[in-house]
Design an enzyme around this catalytic site. Structure first.
Site, PDB file in Angstrom:
ATOM      1  N   ASP A 127      -2.846   8.330  -1.790  1.00 59.82           N
ATOM      2  CA  ASP A 127      -4.098   9.036  -2.266  1.00 59.82           C
ATOM      3  C   ASP A 127      -4.316   9.963  -0.998  1.00 59.82           C
ATOM      4  OD1 ASP A 127      -4.860   6.851  -0.298  1.00 59.82           O
ATOM      5  OD2 ASP A 127      -6.534   6.296  -1.454  1.00 59.82           O
TER       6      ASP A 127
ATOM      7  N   CYS B 279      -7.523 -28.827   9.831  1.00 59.35           N
ATOM      8  CA  CYS B 279      -8.688 -29.816   9.648  1.00 59.35           C
ATOM      9  C   CYS B 279      -8.067 -31.253   9.518  1.00 59.35           C
ATOM     10  CB  CYS B 279      -9.738 -29.352   8.669  1.00 59.35           C
ATOM     11  SG  CYS B 279     -10.325 -27.808   9.023  1.00 59.35           S
TER      12      CYS B 279
ATOM     13  N   ASP C 230      -8.112  -7.611  -0.603  1.00 55.94           N
ATOM     14  CA  ASP C 230      -7.247  -7.862   0.442  1.00 55.94           C
ATOM     15  C   ASP C 230      -8.161  -7.604   1.920  1.00 55.94           C
ATOM     16  OD1 ASP C 230      -7.006  -4.944   0.284  1.00 55.94           O
ATOM     17  OD2 ASP C 230      -6.049  -5.369   2.204  1.00 55.94           O
TER      18      ASP C 230
ATOM     19  N   GLY D  96     -11.454   3.873  -0.767  1.00 56.57           N
ATOM     20  CA  GLY D  96     -12.494   4.710   0.248  1.00 56.57           C
ATOM     21  C   GLY D  96     -13.441   4.185   0.579  1.00 56.57           C
TER      22      GLY D  96
ATOM     23  N   ASP E 111       0.773  -1.040  -0.037  1.00 55.26           N
ATOM     24  CA  ASP E 111      -0.243   0.040   0.106  1.00 55.26           C
ATOM     25  C   ASP E 111       0.716   1.286   0.219  1.00 55.26           C
ATOM     26  OD1 ASP E 111       1.276   0.164   2.660  1.00 55.26           O
ATOM     27  OD2 ASP E 111      -0.868   0.066   3.507  1.00 55.26           O
ATOM     28  N   SER E 112       0.306   2.401   0.107  1.00 51.53           N
ATOM     29  CA  SER E 112       0.831   3.591  -0.072  1.00 51.53           C
ATOM     30  C   SER E 112       1.747   4.167   1.317  1.00 51.53           C
ATOM     31  CB  SER E 112       0.312   4.629  -0.739  1.00 51.53           C
ATOM     32  OG  SER E 112      -0.675   5.209   0.244  1.00 51.53           O
ATOM     33  N   GLY E 113       1.023   3.799   2.444  1.00 51.32           N
ATOM     34  CA  GLY E 113       1.552   4.306   3.649  1.00 51.32           C
ATOM     35  C   GLY E 113       0.426   5.459   4.111  1.00 51.32           C
ATOM     36  N   GLY E 114       0.030   5.774   3.113  1.00 51.79           N
ATOM     37  CA  GLY E 114      -0.963   7.136   3.492  1.00 51.79           C
ATOM     38  C   GLY E 114      -2.161   6.769   4.522  1.00 51.79           C
ATOM     39  N   PHE E 115      -2.722   5.376   4.215  1.00 52.80           N
ATOM     40  CA  PHE E 115      -3.944   5.246   5.022  1.00 52.80           C
ATOM     41  C   PHE E 115      -3.396   4.676   6.379  1.00 52.80           C
ATOM     42  CE2 PHE E 115      -6.722   1.861   6.951  1.00 52.80           C
ATOM     43  CZ  PHE E 115      -7.702   2.487   6.740  1.00 52.80           C
TER      44      PHE E 115
ATOM     45  N   CYS F 296      -7.343 -28.585   4.703  1.00 53.22           N
ATOM     46  CA  CYS F 296      -5.975 -27.934   5.253  1.00 53.22           C
ATOM     47  C   CYS F 296      -5.448 -28.721   6.514  1.00 53.22           C
ATOM     48  CB  CYS F 296      -6.371 -26.498   5.844  1.00 53.22           C
ATOM     49  SG  CYS F 296      -7.082 -26.546   7.671  1.00 53.22           S
TER      50      CYS F 296
ATOM     51  N   HIS G 115      -6.044 -22.467   8.737  1.00 52.75           N
ATOM     52  CA  HIS G 115      -7.462 -22.767   8.114  1.00 52.75           C
ATOM     53  C   HIS G 115      -8.281 -21.585   7.492  1.00 52.75           C
ATOM     54  CE1 HIS G 115     -11.484 -24.437   8.133  1.00 52.75           C
ATOM     55  NE2 HIS G 115     -11.881 -23.320   8.700  1.00 52.75           N
TER      56      HIS G 115
ATOM     57  N   CYS H 142     -12.708 -29.456   4.835  1.00 52.56           N
ATOM     58  CA  CYS H 142     -11.484 -28.624   4.394  1.00 52.56           C
ATOM     59  C   CYS H 142     -10.510 -29.567   4.700  1.00 52.56           C
ATOM     60  CB  CYS H 142     -11.534 -27.709   5.710  1.00 52.56           C
ATOM     61  SG  CYS H 142     -10.066 -26.494   5.456  1.00 52.56           S
TER      62      CYS H 142
ATOM     63  N   GLN I  31     -11.286   7.413  -5.941  1.00 51.65           N
ATOM     64  CA  GLN I  31     -11.758   7.832  -4.746  1.00 51.65           C
ATOM     65  C   GLN I  31     -13.189   8.377  -4.966  1.00 51.65           C
ATOM     66  OE1 GLN I  31     -11.586   7.966  -1.800  1.00 51.65           O
ATOM     67  NE2 GLN I  31      -9.425   7.315  -1.261  1.00 51.65           N
TER      68      GLN I  31
HETATM   69 ZN   LIG Z   1      -9.442 -26.325   7.828  1.00 49.55          ZN
END
Ligand SMILES: [Zn+2]
Ligand SMILES: [Zn+2]
Lengths: 394, 426
Positions: free
Chosen positions: A152, A316, A273, A223, A98-102, A313, A341, A311, A196
């Site tokens: 931004d 599990c 994300d 935004g 990210d830009s760091g601004g947030f 994973c 998980h 699942c 934005q």
């Molecule tokens: Zn799992």
């Protein structure tokens, strides 16, 4: 349909005939990423105690780092000497920063935004520091992620003052030009502009249209996901994906709850994300297609089932809810097990969506998904309305 | 369970093998070796998936009741075994009372009861209750309950009580052990207490030996209560104790040692015939942000100290692995600089990477010990390890002295600058 540049190529492989959903491959310098994709957030150059090989085993193809944190620790000096964040953290696949601004605006109360940049008091020695678009790109060039964000002008999503929103939207466009001009590694890194306009459709459309005229390889929708209602949220996503062209990837920032992912894929988003799946793991919460389980609850103390029997994973396959109940919020291992998980859950959901888009069965998938999640029949209005806007009638 | 001694060296050091576990007929544990210390049943910081990347062969896992008593409800519901419940089906489990890395208050004893300091506070426990829990836990190896948390500075009165209590409790443990369908297939280990008073300690051993038909091993305790002071006894004194007690024991018993012992003590104990260590040492190093970096090659000069404090900012730009040539996952992929950053930002991966290295490297110390015993070169190896650790200790002491000396003004000024550069949590 293909969009090709040296630093990013985007191949749309299948488009849903009903909705705006599409599946594709985004070829980045470090990895070819299958879209739609969920990107777990590894703030400080690490993913909540998981090894890079565990993330690969989980099928993570791109992860996030936070510029603000990395710029402070380990700092650009160390990162530069290490040869970038990929080498520093031993991650071979794609990265996004990210830009760091947030972070600056949300972490530091004393931030002040001017035309020059974001001014704030250093938490280290109280001196005044200015994060300009140029500085943000300089740090991100040093970190070396495949995709980097423009700085931004960040305003709280629920902010009401039209003039301030207008100023922020227009300033974001001006800052984009400065970011693009400052960019030193365009053949290895891609700057995404950020659409934005907060909840103002007219400003948002203008922002998106302006970004479209720039020489960029993808777009972020920003935004949003900042405390607004879902009824206000989805039309802004719908509007943004309606304006942005089909050829370049679209990234919706900070969204990652399962239902949001399904709806927004239907609205035509390719990348997401969210810190939620790994953050909630720390509190003993496991994600399933029927909702969340809080494993701290006493009812799991003798439950010998895995978190989710469907699942596959490693958590599990090996551990029962009863054992997890004994260790959640107490041992770091529990945090790792639930992170595995929860990331697996997110990855599997994206995988299923890609498959269904490719098989032409995405609308059916959405129906089944919504019905399973809201098995009590109480489907929220915003889900019904947003899906209706792209032709799925629940 | 069978214990076979394959080779005995010039002193009492020996290479052995534990096999024939009822639950794991194909598993074998070579000795001397260290167990992996667990916390709530898991090896600290490592999931079963990651642990499998560190060790491919079955490991001995050490499960102290003090940090795992809360597994009882789930284990009861499951009814199979501790190993399966904690996700380590292929491991050999060894249950015991205390975690040697926990520092607990002294005292709090009652007649034939010992205190266990769990995460949910103090729990008084007697031999019946202990064996009832063992029946639920179903470990492959179990140490008898004992009044074992005394130090070498404890006097006759305390050691007499410790031994009396330990003997009484062992009598009950053996009775319950023999009566249990499940437990009688596991290895019961008698605990030697009251070590600070040799005559009392010998009484304790005699009592253990009256149960030769039930007991397959002994564990030497009563040396440390987990505190730093109790561990800094001096190697000469310990050497005498290891030698003396070993002589009082039959050869065919598996010999365990409880306590967070540094490498010099470990190799000394091995020399006098001790076989299995509890694994609390590498866990303690990891929690402190330290990495063990011993040189195992007796023909190669040692260039760096055998312990690295990766919190130290001097590693900030050190892009070498923790230990050059180490075959662990951390060293193959990651750098000192990265671990230093992870410690500095309090990220969980720091402990994961350090655990991987420290457990692998500590295990390697035992692999090399076994090889050296087999080739009758153990004493050279032992001295090589002891010397490295001594050198580290001396440097530590010197550093401490320097801190205690009053600083010059310019040094103080330098420090101030350092402090102001120190990152602050945002
Ligand atoms: Zn799992
Ligand atoms: Zn290593």
């Amino acid at each position: 349909m293909a969009f090709k540049t040296p630093s990013l190529s985007f191949f749309v492989q299948a488009e849903c005939k009903t909705t705006r959903a599409r599946s594709g491959v985004m070829k980045l310098p470090h990895y070819s990423v299958k879209t739609p994709v969920f990107m777990p957030v590894g703030t400080q150059g690490t993913m909540k105690g998981l090894l890079p090989e565990q993330l690969e085993d989980l099928d993570c193809e791109i992860i996030l780092g936070n510029t603000y944190h990395l710029g402070n620790r380990p700092g650009t000096d160390v990162l530069e000497k290490a040869g970038g964040l990929h080498k520093f953290m031993s991650w071979k696949r794609a990265l996004l920063t990210d830009s760091g601004g947030f972070q600056m605006v949300s972490l530091l109360k004393l931030a002040e935004i001017t035309e020059e940049g974001v001014k704030f008091k250093s938490p280290y020695d109280n001196s005044e520091i200015m994060l300009t678009p140029e500085k943000s790109i300089e740090i991100q060039n040093c970190i070396g992620a495949d995709i980097i964000m423009q700085l931004d002008d960040v305003v709280q999503t629920t902010y009401q003052d039209y003039n301030r929103i207008k100023e922020a939207t227009e300033r974001t466009s001006r800052w984009l030009d400065r970011c693009l001009k400052a960019h030193k590694r365009p053949s290895e890194q891609n700057i995404f502009p950020i659409v934005q306009g907060l909840l103002n459709g007219e400003l948002r459309e203008k922002s998106a249209r302006e970004h479209m005229t720039k020489n960029v390889n993808g777009f972020a929708i920003g935004g949003l996901s900042g405390g607004e209602s879902k009824d206000e949220f989805w039309p802004m996503v719908h509007l943004s994906t309606g304006v942005l062209d089909k050829y370049r990837p679209r990234y919706l920032m900070g969204v990652g709850m399962a239902i949001d992912l399904v709806v927004c894929v239907a609205l035509g988003v390719d990348m997401f994300d969210c810190v939620f799946p790994t953050r909630t793991a720390r509190f003993g919460c496991a994600l399933t297609s029927k909702g969340q389980l809080n494993l701290k609850q006493k009812k799991y103390s003798m439950d010998l089932n895995p978190i989710d029997k469907d699942c596959n994973c490693s958590t599990c396959k090996t551990y029962t809810r009863a054992y997890l109940h004994c260790i959640v919020t107490m041992e770091t291992v529990a945090c790792h097990l639930l992170s595995v998980h929860n990331i697996a859950f997110q990855m599997r959901l994206m995988q299923k969506m890609r498959e269904n888009i490719e098989n032409g069965t995405f609308p059916e998938f959405v129906h089944n998904f919504v019905n399973e999640l809201y098995s009590n029949g109480n489907i929220p209005c915003w889900v019904i309305n947003s899906l209706k806007s792209v032709g799925i009638h629940i | 369970m069978r214990f076979a001694i394959r080779h005995t060296g010039c002193n009492a050091e020996r290479v052995g093998i534990l096999t024939g576990f009822t639950r794991l007929p194909n598993a074998s544990i070579e000795t001397p070796s260290a167990a992996l210390l667990t916390q709530s049943g898991s090896v600290a910081h490592l999931t079963a998936e990651v642990l499998a990347k560190v060790f491919s062969n079955p490991q001995l896992v050490w499960v102290p009741l003090s940090n795992s008593a809360h597994l009882e409800t789930g284990l009861k519901a499951q009814g199979e075994s501790l190993a399966k419940f904690i996700g380590l089906s292929e491991s050999v489990t060894c249950a015991t009372l205390h975690c040697m890395n926990d520092i607990t208050p002294p005292g709090h004893f009652e007649v034939d009861m010992v205190p266990v300091w769990t995460k949910h506070g103090k729990k008084m426990i007697n031999a019946e209750r202990y064996m009832e829990l063992m029946e639920v836990f179903k470990p492959d190896i179990l140490l008898a309950i004992a009044d074992s948390r005394t130090t070498l500075t404890d006097g006759l009165k305390r050691n007499t009580k410790a031994v009396d209590r330990t003997c009484n409790m062992l009598n009950i443990c053996v009775k319950k052990y023999k009566a249990s369908n499940y437990l009688k297939n596991s290895l019961l280990v008698g605990v030697i207490a009251g070590t600070g008073t040799m005559s009392k300690c010998k009484n304790c051993i005699q009592n253990i030996l009256t149960y030769r038909e039930a007991i397959g091993g002994v564990a030497l305790a009563g040396l440390t209560d987990g505190t730093e002071e109790s561990l800094n006894i001096g190697i000469d004194k310990l050497e005498d104790i290891f030698k003396d007690i070993n002589k009082a024991l039959p050869n065919d018993l598996v010999k365990f040692i409880d306590g967070c012992w540094s490498p010099d003590v470990v190799v000394t104990a091995i020399q006098y015939g001790w076989d299995i260590f509890d694994g609390s040492y590498p866990a303690k190093l990891t929690n402190a942000g330290h990495a063990l970096a011993l040189n195992f090659d007796v023909n190669q000069a040692t260039t760096e100290l055998c312990l690295l404090d990766l919190n130290d900012a001097k590693y900030k730009e050190d892009f070498r692995p923790v230990l050059e040539g180490c075959q662990c996952l951390s060293c193959k992929k990651h750098t000192r600089a990265y671990i230093c950053h992870l410690l500095n930002t309090r990220e969980m991966l720091a402990s994961v990477l350090l655990s991987i290295h420290n457990l692998h490297h500590f295990d390697q110390m035992f692999v090399h010990a076994r090889n050296n015993i087999a080739s009758n070169t153990f004493v050279i190896y032992k001295n090589h390890i002891v010397n490295q650790y001594m050198e580290y200790k001396q440097m530590q002491d010197k550093a401490k002295e320097n801190v205690e000396k009053p600083e010059s003004e310019s040094e103080q000024a330098k420090k101030k600058i350092c402090v102001s550069n120190e990152p602050v949590e945002a």
